[in-house]
Design a protein around this motif. Structure first.
Motif, PDB file in Angstrom:
ATOM      1  N   HIS A  61       0.726  -1.261  -0.225  1.00 23.03           N
ATOM      2  CA  HIS A  61      -0.110   0.016   0.037  1.00 23.03           C
ATOM      3  C   HIS A  61       1.016   0.822   0.248  1.00 23.03           C
ATOM      4  O   HIS A  61       2.198   0.937   0.695  1.00 23.03           O
ATOM      5  N   ASN A  62      -0.016   2.532  -0.882  1.00 19.60           N
ATOM      6  CA  ASN A  62       1.488   3.666  -0.779  1.00 19.60           C
ATOM      7  C   ASN A  62       1.662   3.494   0.625  1.00 19.60           C
ATOM      8  O   ASN A  62       2.678   4.318   0.626  1.00 19.60           O
ATOM      9  N   ASP A  63       0.771   4.084   1.622  1.00 20.83           N
ATOM     10  CA  ASP A  63       0.947   4.445   3.055  1.00 20.83           C
ATOM     11  C   ASP A  63       2.872   3.750   3.376  1.00 20.83           C
ATOM     12  O   ASP A  63       3.765   4.151   3.680  1.00 20.83           O
ATOM     13  N   HIS A  64       2.737   2.581   3.516  1.00 25.85           N
ATOM     14  CA  HIS A  64       3.845   1.876   3.335  1.00 25.85           C
ATOM     15  C   HIS A  64       5.643   2.163   2.718  1.00 25.85           C
ATOM     16  O   HIS A  64       6.679   1.580   2.900  1.00 25.85           O
ATOM     17  N   ILE A  65       4.783   2.374   1.732  1.00 24.44           N
ATOM     18  CA  ILE A  65       6.499   2.124   0.885  1.00 24.44           C
ATOM     19  C   ILE A  65       6.952   4.001   0.406  1.00 24.44           C
ATOM     20  O   ILE A  65       8.140   4.378  -0.088  1.00 24.44           O
ATOM     21  N   ARG A  66       5.576   4.541   1.044  1.00 31.27           N
ATOM     22  CA  ARG A  66       6.495   6.271   1.231  1.00 31.27           C
ATOM     23  C   ARG A  66       7.238   6.751   1.437  1.00 31.27           C
ATOM     24  O   ARG A  66       7.723   6.466   2.247  1.00 31.27           O
ATOM     25  N   SER A  83      -5.205  14.180  -2.385  1.00 34.04           N
ATOM     26  CA  SER A  83      -4.745  13.000  -3.054  1.00 34.04           C
ATOM     27  C   SER A  83      -5.922  12.216  -2.524  1.00 34.04           C
ATOM     28  O   SER A  83      -6.646  12.084  -1.372  1.00 34.04           O
ATOM     29  N   TYR A  84      -6.282  11.041  -2.781  1.00 37.55           N
ATOM     30  CA  TYR A  84      -7.378  10.358  -2.035  1.00 37.55           C
ATOM     31  C   TYR A  84      -6.250   8.849  -1.402  1.00 37.55           C
ATOM     32  O   TYR A  84      -5.313   8.351  -2.110  1.00 37.55           O
ATOM     33  N   SER A  85      -5.964   8.602  -0.396  1.00 39.64           N
ATOM     34  CA  SER A  85      -5.657   7.202  -0.321  1.00 39.64           C
ATOM     35  C   SER A  85      -6.701   5.916   0.067  1.00 39.64           C
ATOM     36  O   SER A  85      -8.004   6.309   0.309  1.00 39.64           O
ATOM     37  N   TRP A  86      -6.766   5.051  -0.186  1.00 33.53           N
ATOM     38  CA  TRP A  86      -8.208   3.852  -0.675  1.00 33.53           C
ATOM     39  C   TRP A  86      -8.698   4.192  -1.682  1.00 33.53           C
ATOM     40  O   TRP A  86     -10.037   4.167  -1.401  1.00 33.53           O
ATOM     41  N   GLY A  87      -8.484   5.523  -2.014  1.00 33.34           N
ATOM     42  CA  GLY A  87      -9.580   6.481  -3.016  1.00 33.34           C
ATOM     43  C   GLY A  87     -11.097   6.984  -2.534  1.00 33.34           C
ATOM     44  O   GLY A  87     -11.899   7.199  -2.898  1.00 33.34           O
ATOM     45  N   MET A  88     -10.546   7.292  -0.818  1.00 34.42           N
ATOM     46  CA  MET A  88     -11.194   7.396  -0.455  1.00 34.42           C
ATOM     47  C   MET A  88     -11.347   8.289   0.928  1.00 34.42           C
ATOM     48  O   MET A  88     -12.303   9.380   1.532  1.00 34.42           O
ATOM     49  N   ILE A  89      -9.736   8.040   1.441  1.00 31.38           N
ATOM     50  CA  ILE A  89      -9.334   8.852   2.329  1.00 31.38           C
ATOM     51  C   ILE A  89      -8.509   9.939   2.286  1.00 31.38           C
ATOM     52  O   ILE A  89      -7.846  10.167   1.671  1.00 31.38           O
ATOM     53  N   PRO A  90      -9.100  11.734   1.842  1.00 30.52           N
ATOM     54  CA  PRO A  90      -8.235  13.038   2.205  1.00 30.52           C
ATOM     55  C   PRO A  90      -7.509  13.189   2.226  1.00 30.52           C
ATOM     56  O   PRO A  90      -7.040  13.373   3.530  1.00 30.52           O
ATOM     57  N   GLU A  91      -5.987  13.498   1.309  1.00 30.14           N
ATOM     58  CA  GLU A  91      -5.254  13.585   2.204  1.00 30.14           C
ATOM     59  C   GLU A  91      -4.066  15.374   1.116  1.00 30.14           C
ATOM     60  O   GLU A  91      -4.721  14.855   0.199  1.00 30.14           O
TER      61      GLU A  91
END
Length: 204
Positions: A67-72, A164-172
């Motif tokens: 997932h994006n969060d883990h590799i950023r 942008s959206y994390s998971w397509g639904m969490i704004p960040e």
């Protein structure tokens, strides 16, 4: 086998207690231990990654799918993330970062699912967001390189805080080039087809 057993021992000696504290804290609205559990988990992921790269496949190239969060590369700097801590990608030693290419994966539409398996619609794109800019290419899937781009006309969005959206639904909000070496946008995504056991089907 030895590596796997040592990992299990570490989980039993360290992570189980952290996980218990995490669950208890979240029940009271305190996410301190939950964030500690995320950091512990990603440190273990990093240790396994380095072990695979140095001991198991020292001469091979390989892909780490996560997932994006883990590799950023700077997850702790992302505004609005539910995980405002250093995760695996940010923990990666600088020397290793030079030899890696971090690819963010985003969706412009369709349906996604969370860790519980619940399905969600990918939210409509916000004008000026990372997804909306890349989707202007009008392709079913679009790859954008960030690593070898300069801050110039047409590319400035890569170097600025963008929605942008994390998971397509969490704004960040994040600076794309600080986080990724490239981005792959899929125009339409679908949730996985989960393999359910007979007992879980009965429970449903």
């Amino acid at each position: 086998m030895e590596r796997s057993l040592n990992d299990r021992i570490s989980v039993a000696q360290e992570y189980v207690e952290i996980s218990i504290q995490s669950n208890a804290g979240m029940g009271e609205g305190d996410y301190t231990w939950f964030l500690k559990s995320m950091e512990w988990r990603d440190k273990a992921m990093l240790d396994n990654l380095i072990w695979l790269a140095t001991d198991v496949y020292p001469t091979e190239k390989f892909i780490v799918w996560a997932h994006n969060d883990h590799i950023r590369k700077a997850q702790s700097e992302v505004m609005g993330s539910p995980y405002p801590v250093k995760l695996m990608g940010e923990m990666l030693p600088d020397e290793w970062k030079k030899y890696s290419y971090v690819l963010g994966l985003y969706a412009a539409g369709g349906k996604t699912s969370d860790n519980s398996g619940k399905t969600h619609d990918v939210l409509p794109l916000e004008p000026g967001s990372v997804e909306s800019i890349i989707s202007a290419a009008g392709s079913p899937y679009t790859f954008i390189d960030l690593r070898y781009r300069n801050n110039e006309r047409g590319n400035s969005w890569m170097f600025e805080p963008r929605y942008s959206y994390s998971w397509g639904m969490i704004p960040e909000s994040l600076v794309p080039r600080d986080q990724y070496d490239g981005i792959l946008l899929l125009d339409d995504v679908n949730p996985p087809q989960y393999i359910r056991s007979s007992s879980s089907k009965t429970a449903e």
